[in-house]
Design an enzyme around this catalytic site. Sequence first.
Site, PDB file in Angstrom:
ATOM      1  N   GLU A 128       0.817  -1.457   0.122  1.00  0.00           N
ATOM      2  CA  GLU A 128       0.102   0.026   0.166  1.00  0.00           C
ATOM      3  C   GLU A 128       0.629   1.860   0.030  1.00  0.00           C
ATOM      4  O   GLU A 128       1.246   1.491   1.037  1.00  0.00           O
ATOM      5  CB  GLU A 128      -1.081  -0.339   1.307  1.00  0.00           C
ATOM      6  CG  GLU A 128      -1.783  -1.312   0.793  1.00  0.00           C
ATOM      7  CD  GLU A 128      -2.737  -0.963   2.454  1.00  0.00           C
ATOM      8  OE1 GLU A 128      -4.411  -1.084   1.647  1.00  0.00           O
ATOM      9  OE2 GLU A 128      -2.840  -0.306   3.228  1.00  0.00           O
ATOM     10  N   GLY A 147      -6.757   6.300   0.187  1.00  0.00           N
ATOM     11  CA  GLY A 147      -7.638   8.151   0.259  1.00  0.00           C
ATOM     12  C   GLY A 147      -7.709   8.772  -0.184  1.00  0.00           C
ATOM     13  O   GLY A 147      -8.221   9.677   0.439  1.00  0.00           O
TER      14      GLY A 147
HETATM   15  P1  PGA Z   1      -8.058   3.126   0.459  1.00  0.00           P
HETATM   16  O1  PGA Z   1      -7.681   2.465   1.743  1.00  0.00           O
HETATM   17  O2  PGA Z   1      -9.219   2.061  -0.676  1.00  0.00           O
HETATM   18  O3  PGA Z   1      -9.792   3.833   1.076  1.00  0.00           O
HETATM   19  O4  PGA Z   1      -7.211   3.446  -0.288  1.00  0.00           O
HETATM   20  C1  PGA Z   1      -7.317   1.249   1.521  1.00  0.00           C
HETATM   21  C2  PGA Z   1      -6.357   1.149   2.654  1.00  0.00           C
HETATM   22  O5  PGA Z   1      -6.136   1.609   3.570  1.00  0.00           O
HETATM   23  O6  PGA Z   1      -6.168  -0.099   3.155  1.00  0.00           O
END
Ligand code: PGA
Length: 251
Positions: free
Chosen positions: A166, A172
């Site tokens: 990630e 986000g």
């Molecule tokens: P997101 O978050 O899909 O809202 O970008 C991913 C995560 O933090 O696991």
Amino acid sequence: MRKPIIAGNWKMHKTTAEARQLVYETRTDLAALTAVDVVLCPPFTALAEVAGLVADTPIRIGAQNAHWEPDGAYTGEISAGMLAEFCDYVILGHSERRAMFGETDEGVNRKVHAALGAGLIPIVCVGETFEENQADRTGEVVVRQVRAALAGLDADTVAGLVVAYEPVWAIGTGLAAEPDGAAAVIRDFIRGPVGEAFGSGAAETLRVQYGGSVKPDNAGAFFSMDDIDGALVGGASLKAADFIGIVRAAM
Ligand code: PGA
């Protein structure tokens, strides 16, 4: 072939009543998509409720954190053994915990050992910040996080784990990574060092998710990459149609 695994990280969202509603809206569709391992990761307070609602389905439950000690005077903490009553998986080392709650590589490693000891499958999160990315430090950071998190494990154990790549700048933000770029990081900086430390069998068998602004309309491009075995989904996992759409994209 590695079976795709898609986990919904609800973060600090949903009361038990709201959690129940979301499970009612998704359970039937998700349970039918059996070619994908689907894991719901509600907040601690909704774990028992959600686990009960999906008990007769292939849907699995994950927690979002665990402490490394089995029990003791750790006010406010929850052990892996306590979670194992409800969960099969636990997210460990999420970037929000590293950035806001002081989690270290060493602490993540202790949690990985504790989770495995309690019979949980860790979903170990790694990823570089925007600044690290811009400074060409992605490889250095991700390799360090992977090596530290998996230290002291054996090859068979590593083969059964899930790692989530990630990039912090993609979480986000609506700015997902490019699928081929994410796949290259996973190949070079996750499977590569796993292969060096634990052998090619573990590197090939380990499942690696991409996470960061995964939506129904970009999920398929990630899942078409050989090295990407699914997704860790935040925001879109809170919307029934979006999460179902993402899981469908992996079929
Ligand atoms: P997101 O978050 O899909 O809202 O970008 C991913 C995560 O933090 O696991």
